[in-house]
Enzyme design. Sequence first.
Site, PDB file in Angstrom:
ATOM      1  N   TYR A 222       1.153   7.098  10.796  1.00  0.00           N
ATOM      2  CA  TYR A 222       0.001   7.317   9.868  1.00  0.00           C
ATOM      3  C   TYR A 222       0.586   8.354   9.170  1.00  0.00           C
ATOM      4  O   TYR A 222       0.261   8.935   8.494  1.00  0.00           O
ATOM      5  CB  TYR A 222      -0.925   7.724  10.650  1.00  0.00           C
ATOM      6  CG  TYR A 222      -1.247   6.282  11.847  1.00  0.00           C
ATOM      7  CD1 TYR A 222      -2.077   4.810  10.702  1.00  0.00           C
ATOM      8  CD2 TYR A 222      -1.769   6.239  12.647  1.00  0.00           C
ATOM      9  CE1 TYR A 222      -2.083   4.022  11.625  1.00  0.00           C
ATOM     10  CE2 TYR A 222      -2.174   5.472  13.288  1.00  0.00           C
ATOM     11  CZ  TYR A 222      -2.964   3.773  12.890  1.00  0.00           C
ATOM     12  OH  TYR A 222      -2.921   3.015  13.687  1.00  0.00           O
TER      13      TYR A 222
ATOM     14  N   ASP B 130      -2.757   5.757  24.317  1.00  0.00           N
ATOM     15  CA  ASP B 130      -0.951   5.384  24.679  1.00  0.00           C
ATOM     16  C   ASP B 130      -0.327   6.428  24.644  1.00  0.00           C
ATOM     17  O   ASP B 130       0.378   6.319  25.848  1.00  0.00           O
ATOM     18  CB  ASP B 130      -0.551   4.297  23.771  1.00  0.00           C
ATOM     19  CG  ASP B 130      -0.943   3.465  23.368  1.00  0.00           C
ATOM     20  OD1 ASP B 130      -1.168   1.904  24.463  1.00  0.00           O
ATOM     21  OD2 ASP B 130      -1.061   3.004  21.984  1.00  0.00           O
TER      22      ASP B 130
ATOM     23  N   HIS C  95       8.015   4.685  12.728  1.00  0.00           N
ATOM     24  CA  HIS C  95       7.453   3.710  12.274  1.00  0.00           C
ATOM     25  C   HIS C  95       6.232   3.795  11.874  1.00  0.00           C
ATOM     26  O   HIS C  95       5.423   4.887  11.324  1.00  0.00           O
ATOM     27  CB  HIS C  95       7.000   3.040  13.963  1.00  0.00           C
ATOM     28  CG  HIS C  95       6.180   4.162  14.430  1.00  0.00           C
ATOM     29  ND1 HIS C  95       4.538   3.572  15.125  1.00  0.00           N
ATOM     30  CD2 HIS C  95       6.393   5.332  15.312  1.00  0.00           C
ATOM     31  CE1 HIS C  95       4.614   4.999  15.519  1.00  0.00           C
ATOM     32  NE2 HIS C  95       5.153   5.484  15.500  1.00  0.00           N
TER      33      HIS C  95
ATOM     34  N   TYR D 113      -8.700  -0.005   9.593  1.00  0.00           N
ATOM     35  CA  TYR D 113      -9.413   1.163  10.299  1.00  0.00           C
ATOM     36  C   TYR D 113      -8.628   2.363  10.267  1.00  0.00           C
ATOM     37  O   TYR D 113      -9.282   3.444  10.551  1.00  0.00           O
ATOM     38  CB  TYR D 113      -9.766   0.485  11.859  1.00  0.00           C
ATOM     39  CG  TYR D 113      -8.883   1.757  13.018  1.00  0.00           C
ATOM     40  CD1 TYR D 113      -7.691   1.024  13.227  1.00  0.00           C
ATOM     41  CD2 TYR D 113      -8.600   2.737  13.662  1.00  0.00           C
ATOM     42  CE1 TYR D 113      -6.465   1.559  14.061  1.00  0.00           C
ATOM     43  CE2 TYR D 113      -8.085   2.983  14.532  1.00  0.00           C
ATOM     44  CZ  TYR D 113      -6.806   2.762  14.946  1.00  0.00           C
ATOM     45  OH  TYR D 113      -6.124   2.973  15.401  1.00  0.00           O
ATOM     46  N   ARG D 114      -7.515   2.232  10.124  1.00  0.00           N
ATOM     47  CA  ARG D 114      -6.702   3.646   9.490  1.00  0.00           C
ATOM     48  C   ARG D 114      -5.533   3.627   8.736  1.00  0.00           C
ATOM     49  O   ARG D 114      -4.655   2.088   9.028  1.00  0.00           O
ATOM     50  CB  ARG D 114      -6.520   3.953  11.197  1.00  0.00           C
ATOM     51  CG  ARG D 114      -6.166   5.161  11.446  1.00  0.00           C
ATOM     52  CD  ARG D 114      -5.767   5.125  13.146  1.00  0.00           C
ATOM     53  NE  ARG D 114      -5.126   6.961  13.251  1.00  0.00           N
ATOM     54  CZ  ARG D 114      -4.604   7.338  15.014  1.00  0.00           C
ATOM     55  NH1 ARG D 114      -4.956   6.429  15.630  1.00  0.00           N
ATOM     56  NH2 ARG D 114      -4.401   8.782  15.379  1.00  0.00           N
TER      57      ARG D 114
END
Length: 622
Positions: A163, A224, A463, A544-545
């Site tokens: 992100y 995670d 990623h 959501y993000r």
Amino acid sequence: MSSKNHPSIPTLKEKHNGVPPRLIHKAHRAKALIDDIATKEPQARKRLPVIPQGIERTRYFLAIDEISRDLGKENVEINDKPLEDGTWSVSGLFSPRNGSVVTNHPKPAPNTHDGMAIVDEEELVASAVIYPGSTEDVQKVVHWANKYLIPVHPISMGRNFGYGGAAPRVRGAVVLDLGRRMNKILDINPDDCTCLVEPGVSYYALYEEVQTRGYKNLWIDVPDLGGGSVLGNALDRGVGYTPYGDHWSTHSGLEVVTPTGEIVRTGMGALPGNNTWQVFPYGYGPFLDGIFSQSNYGIVTKMGLGLMPNPGGHDSFLYTFKKEEDLEQLVEIVRPLRIAMILENAANIRHALQILALSGKPRSTFYDGGGPFPTEKMHEYLRQHPYGECTWLYYGTCYGPKEVRRLKLDIINREFMKVPGARRINPAQLPSTDYFWSRDRISSGEPDLEELSWVNWWPNGGHVAFSPVAPTRGADALRLWQMAKEHWAKFGLDFFFDFVVGLRELHLIVECVYDRNNPMQRADALSAMRSLIQEAAEKGYGEYRTHLLLSDQVAGTYSWNDNALMKLNEKLKDCLDPNGILAPGRSGVWPARYRGRGWEIDGDRESSEGNGVAPPSASTKL
Ligand code: ADP
């Protein structure tokens, strides 16, 4: 491997963001796998010095000298060294201020930029990093930022991988790295099952402290990976995998420094002498906490959270499902079980391709051709694997005393086995190194360090995630899956799919992995994300993000009633932050001084700069 052989990765004892000794062998393994195929060299800096727009160069350095004198020069670093991307599995080191290079240590995830950059490395970079040591220091920095009109971007650990990591949205903003010096666990209360933490407390640190204090009755909820901060993850509305998985919903009480420098405690924290700050989140009057989550309205310096009582036992389970279309029936089965809490933790329905990547081996080990990864090759591999040939995997956990677990496991088994071809995998037949056991640890509150091994699918792996929300309905899950699958084929980049069911909603997390050294692949990954966001919005799904680079686009999709929500967000921003110094552009919310000057990123131009900043109006000088 023992930690003795690998003294170079700092442990939790040495650094607030170090790795617990019990996991150091995993950190080394992950790093070795990455290093084996890495080809990317640190880039020589091309656009130095970095100065944020809105301040003239000499004045900027004057300002830096002033804050260095005030906080100590060891707590302020100019970002003028080569941009080292570091390794996600390594934390705990910072380059020394004198610029000498530490050669015998692996480089950690950086706090100056996005270590998984998807656009030019010189975008999304900080001009400097400041390390405040207390709430009062944060207050000083905020006053300083208002005086000089310098944008600041707070991070806790800066490990918001996928992100944007630690990167500021505005090029040249000063990163406020809160975690380095503000990392105390202020309280753990084993009777109320609560804690109070500063920004630099990682899940690793909280877990180890609970163990050290011998609180056998307490569990923490972990995402995670355990290396991120408890506070930052909750603020960004991250999730974990015990029944307490929604981190924001379990918080109780914030301490916040506002963009104009006031220190505020929310909820019961506003009542002098209270002993209820961590047990009742609301206090009295308007409940303000929500405006500090995924926002740029304040810097959070303390957060309280509820901890889960040890449920007295747990059983993790794994089911596999054969066909792509099984997803629809499975999700229909999951919804009532999840809402009734028979399925107690966040459902984790994964596409099986990720199992190959979780080995940490690059894609070329399995298939050397181009285009999307062939399904037959995936099945070929899985036939040799203990999971067998399948398309979807459900990882879950039951909690409570043995008899209670038995009842729930029986219901789950009866329902899941209604899907033709479903299989229950017997955990006793899985080797101790199988990923199942990592999920088992995470789902029982023990932070781990395995999840991101799939980033090694490509050399120099990075990623980016597409994370839409849908109701937990089979038809919606299938529609999202088909839409994402079409993009998978169209862009020729592999996607990893994970449907996470919170309670009534599912988040589809589509992770797109790319080679950071391959500009074409990076550009394709970003285009795929932009196209997915647009198509999802047209079908009524929102994220959501999202990644910093995509925040304007995502915010733009929440446009009901002529963008009424954004207009309210902007009104709040202008009121709370009249000079627009705090994280401009975060979540697509731009302060007045930046608006209408081309700062928004729409996909035609991936630049973290706009066309200047308006001078403050006389009334906003603080
Ligand atoms: P983590 O600690 O999980 O690594 P980050 O530090 O990367 O998380 O932060 C995640 C997001 O939340 C970033 O956008 C960051 O700006 C924001 N954030 C993190 N900590 C704070 C804080 N203490 N106050 C306000 N915003 C924060």
